[in-house]
Enzyme design. Sequence first.
Site: not given
Length: 447
Positions: A401, A97, A374, A180, A282
């Site tokens: 981010c 993964c 953002d 997960c 945003y």
Amino acid sequence: MSEQQRAVGEGLTGDDLLEGVEVDVEVERYAHGGHCVARHDGRVLFVRHTLPGERVRARVTESTPGRSFVRADAVEVLRAAPERVERRCGWSGPGLCGGCDLQHVELAAQRRLKAAAVAASMERIGGLDVTGLLAPEAEPVAGDESGLRWRTRTTFAVDDRGRPGLRAHRSHEIVPVDDCPITVRPALATGVLEQDWEGALAVTAVAPSVGDPVLVPVGERGRPLHEVPRVTEAVATPEGERRWTIGARGFWQVHPGAPATLVSAVLEAAAVQPGDRVLDLYCGAGLLTLPLAEATGDGGQVVGVEAAGPAVDDARAALAEHPWVALVASRVDEAFGLARTDPGRRRPRRGRTRGGPRARHDLLPPTADVVVLDPPREGAGAAVVAAIADLRPRTVVHVACDPAALARDAAAFVARGYELSALRAFDAFPMTHHVECVATFRRADAV
């Protein structure tokens, strides 16, 4: 090249680093993106599943002739760093993964690596020294202790047999999984990983903070196969708990502690005063717009701008009792009357044309006291930064981010007369390389 040479890299030059070749290397620094930097005969290797200071056997996974670097996986650790731990997930590792890059790293060390990556991006890309501004570790978000069982929204890919799984790193290959460990248990308790999803290309499991988890299977082009349910999210703000009702596939922070953490960080950085004029760019479903509006009070003005129509509708519902808020359904660049831009790209996407300048939206004011933005992963871009600076806000708060995109935008703000006065990094995505940042800029001539 003999099989022995191919296996251990004996006598290989940098040009011999072809896919499948293994070479023993000393690992240097960590770089944002979940890999570390190593070198062999002058050629750079970006190696996953390792740590600075380690010696590893790296297997080349991608090699393009003429490029100065290759990508590789650490398939054997010859000398381990003290921060290395056993992976918490059996599907994490070379060839498996691609979702978690840092399962092999002790949690506090993950946070140090992330802070160092942010600082390096700001210096190398933005030309900014953030010494004294940025803490040595990314800050944990509210409620996080182990770095596991935090992801409230997980999309599982579906293979041609209808089995759900997760994609391998930089690959379309689907790795079937039956757990997960970063996904919250209520999302998995839906049976998402036990069901046959034949006919779907992916399925999203969503565990909202209020109400029962839901599943949303999707087909071609990400189109839902059934009507998308709506979910309710609750967030603690300074004025008390506030709730949003959004589409299950709409954007929302995936860590349950991230919304309140970001609201607190942004409000502290923005220092909004009653009566201020504030832009929230945003703005999504209004996670930040609502507490900003509460901070200005009804004597102020708040304008939110968001391109996604469903998110604007959700924001309008959440802000219905705040008539001093105006919401603009538009791309931010177009709302400013700018040509459409793709800030992180050197050239337009194939088949996509950039529109010419448009009229500035009537609801965008000529000035602002505070601007919060953002943007998506690629950042705002120089043109939008210039338009924000032309509003002459005393404070700009940038939520990001991606450290590289933030660094580019930060350099643009500094060039426009702003000073980076604060920078915080938050570990909103434990076990992965992703990090959320809040940067504060003050106008240099503001009183």
